[in-house]
Design an enzyme around this catalytic site. Structure first.
Site, short mmCIF file in Angstrom:
data_model
loop_
_atom_site.label_atom_id
_atom_site.label_comp_id
_atom_site.label_asym_id
_atom_site.label_seq_id
_atom_site.Cartn_x
_atom_site.Cartn_y
_atom_site.Cartn_z
N ARG A 1 11.28 0.26 12.24
CA ARG A 1 9.91 0.15 12.77
C ARG A 1 9.83 -1.01 13.73
O ARG A 1 10.10 -2.15 13.36
CB ARG A 1 8.92 -0.04 11.61
CG ARG A 1 8.49 1.27 11.00
CD ARG A 1 7.55 1.06 9.86
NE ARG A 1 6.35 0.30 10.20
CZ ARG A 1 5.30 0.17 9.39
NH1 ARG A 1 5.33 0.77 8.22
NH2 ARG A 1 4.27 -0.53 9.76
N LYS B 1 0.83 -1.21 0.00
CA LYS B 1 0.00 0.00 0.00
C LYS B 1 0.87 1.26 0.00
O LYS B 1 0.66 2.15 -0.82
CB LYS B 1 -0.95 0.01 1.21
CG LYS B 1 -1.88 -1.19 1.29
CD LYS B 1 -2.89 -1.05 2.42
CE LYS B 1 -2.26 -1.02 3.81
NZ LYS B 1 -1.76 -2.33 4.26
N ARG C 1 -9.92 0.57 8.37
CA ARG C 1 -9.48 -0.78 8.73
C ARG C 1 -10.52 -1.53 9.55
O ARG C 1 -10.29 -2.68 9.92
CB ARG C 1 -8.19 -0.68 9.55
CG ARG C 1 -6.91 -0.96 8.74
CD ARG C 1 -5.74 -0.70 9.67
NE ARG C 1 -4.55 -1.40 9.33
CZ ARG C 1 -3.49 -0.84 8.72
NH1 ARG C 1 -3.54 0.39 8.30
NH2 ARG C 1 -2.41 -1.54 8.52
N ARG D 1 11.84 -5.62 5.48
CA ARG D 1 11.78 -4.19 5.77
C ARG D 1 12.28 -3.92 7.19
O ARG D 1 12.92 -2.91 7.45
CB ARG D 1 10.34 -3.68 5.61
CG ARG D 1 10.22 -2.17 5.83
CD ARG D 1 8.86 -1.62 5.44
NE ARG D 1 7.80 -2.06 6.33
CZ ARG D 1 6.51 -1.75 6.18
NH1 ARG D 1 6.13 -1.01 5.17
NH2 ARG D 1 5.61 -2.18 7.04
N ARG E 1 -0.39 -8.89 13.32
CA ARG E 1 -0.97 -7.86 12.46
C ARG E 1 -1.81 -8.49 11.34
O ARG E 1 -2.87 -7.99 10.99
CB ARG E 1 0.14 -6.99 11.84
CG ARG E 1 0.75 -6.05 12.86
CD ARG E 1 2.13 -5.58 12.46
NE ARG E 1 2.17 -4.80 11.24
CZ ARG E 1 3.30 -4.52 10.59
NH1 ARG E 1 4.46 -4.96 11.05
NH2 ARG E 1 3.26 -3.80 9.51
P1 B4P Z 1 4.06 -1.82 2.17
O1 B4P Z 1 3.22 -2.95 1.71
O2 B4P Z 1 4.12 -0.63 1.32
O3 B4P Z 1 3.53 -1.59 3.61
P2 B4P Z 1 2.05 -1.25 4.05
O4 B4P Z 1 1.04 -2.20 3.47
O5 B4P Z 1 1.82 0.20 3.75
O6 B4P Z 1 2.26 -1.48 5.57
P3 B4P Z 1 1.45 -1.68 6.91
O7 B4P Z 1 0.04 -2.08 6.64
O8 B4P Z 1 2.30 -2.58 7.70
O9 B4P Z 1 1.55 -0.32 7.65
P4 B4P Z 1 0.61 0.80 8.21
O10 B4P Z 1 1.56 1.91 8.30
O11 B4P Z 1 -0.63 1.00 7.42
O12 B4P Z 1 5.54 -2.32 2.31
C1 B4P Z 1 5.94 -3.54 2.84
C2 B4P Z 1 7.31 -3.93 2.30
O13 B4P Z 1 7.13 -4.66 1.10
C3 B4P Z 1 8.23 -2.76 1.94
O14 B4P Z 1 9.51 -3.03 2.43
C4 B4P Z 1 8.23 -2.73 0.42
O15 B4P Z 1 9.44 -2.30 -0.12
C5 B4P Z 1 7.97 -4.19 0.07
N1 B4P Z 1 7.27 -4.33 -1.20
C6 B4P Z 1 6.24 -3.56 -1.66
N2 B4P Z 1 5.83 -4.00 -2.87
C7 B4P Z 1 6.62 -5.10 -3.18
C8 B4P Z 1 6.67 -6.01 -4.29
N3 B4P Z 1 5.84 -5.89 -5.34
N4 B4P Z 1 7.57 -7.01 -4.25
C9 B4P Z 1 8.41 -7.14 -3.21
N5 B4P Z 1 8.41 -6.31 -2.12
C10 B4P Z 1 7.52 -5.31 -2.11
O16 B4P Z 1 0.15 0.29 9.66
C11 B4P Z 1 1.01 0.10 10.76
C12 B4P Z 1 0.22 -0.04 12.07
O17 B4P Z 1 -0.48 1.20 12.38
C13 B4P Z 1 -0.92 -1.08 12.10
O18 B4P Z 1 -0.44 -2.38 12.42
C14 B4P Z 1 -1.85 -0.50 13.21
O19 B4P Z 1 -1.38 -0.81 14.49
C15 B4P Z 1 -1.74 0.99 13.01
N6 B4P Z 1 -2.80 1.54 12.15
C16 B4P Z 1 -2.61 2.14 10.93
N7 B4P Z 1 -3.80 2.52 10.41
C17 B4P Z 1 -4.77 2.15 11.31
C18 B4P Z 1 -6.19 2.25 11.31
N8 B4P Z 1 -6.87 2.79 10.29
N9 B4P Z 1 -6.87 1.76 12.39
C19 B4P Z 1 -6.21 1.22 13.43
N10 B4P Z 1 -4.86 1.09 13.47
C20 B4P Z 1 -4.13 1.54 12.42
#
Ligand code: B4P
Length: 191
Positions: free
Chosen positions: A134, A14, A89, A128, A146
């Protein structure tokens, strides 16, 4: 206004795809994960409270996240649209977002849902964790917690938007460019 939700489990890409989408479509990126991490960095009361949940791999309480998004929307009057990343979420967050956008007469146009296998998610997040600093990426137990939170509380959010025919599933494995093209095709078909 053109409002999008980028949806998917933790590690589904994302954050990665959001950067590319906002550049192409000129809409404002609102990531609740980024907003929460900024609150933690600045050691605000909200950030200190949120950290307790995030460090355990749990969702932060709805009222905290909804209040945060509501003020972020208000602070961005006049934008072309929003890309919501990591929000909503829970079903309560989805209903709250609809009400906030109703006030602006600018509903969600589309939810793009990235699909990635659990093993690939764990692999990406562990990788990551080696560099991100993180705390929620460093430990496999927290990463799996998670993913469980996603299955139990978040996956149903797609059903909420499906009833309005707003969900498109996009394969989230493969090259970043191919996935980006898949997302753009769905957006362009709706524009
Ligand atoms: P991303 O995939 O970009 O990470 P994300 O989904 O944005 O992360 P996440 O859901 O963990 O985080 P969030 O901040 O929303 O990247 C993952 C890795 O994969 C990276 O290293 C990237 O380089 C790699 N990658 C990407 N594409 C790739 C591909 N095609 N091939 C190979 N590698 C690839 O949430 C963090 C925390 O915040 C949650 O656990 C929760 O506690 C809280 N939170 C956030 N929003 C909330 C909400 N609305 N309600 C309640 N809690 C919330």
């Amino acid at each position: 206004m053109f409002n999008l939700i980028l949806f998917g489990p933790p590690g589904s890409g994302k954050g990665t795809q959001s950067e590319k989408l906002i550049n192409k479509y000129g809409i404002k990126h609102l990531s609740t994960g980024d907003l929460l991490r900024s609150e933690i960095t600045h050691q605000t009361a909200l950030g200190l409270e949120a950290k307790k949940f995030m460090d355990k791999g749990q969702l932060v309480p709805d009222e905290v996240v909804i209040g945060m998004i509501s003020s972020a929307i208000d602070q961005n009057e006049g934008v072309k649209g929003f890309l919501f990343d990591g929000f909503p979420r829970t079903s309560a967050q989805a209903e709250a977002l609809d009400k906030l956008l109703e006030l602006k007469n600018a509903p969600i146009a589309l939810m793009l849902a990235l699909e990635v296998s659990e093993e690939e998610l764990v692999k990406r997040l562990m990788k990551r964790g080696e560099t991100s600093g993180r705390s929620d990426d460093t430990n496999e137990t927290i990463i799996r917690a998670r993913i469980t939170e996603y299955r139990n509380k978040t996956a149903a959010v797609a059903d909420y938007y499906r009833q309005f025919d707003k969900v498109k599933i996009v394969k989230g494995e493969g090259s970043i460019e191919d996935i980006f093209n898949g997302l753009c095709n769905e957006i362009d078909a709706r524009l």
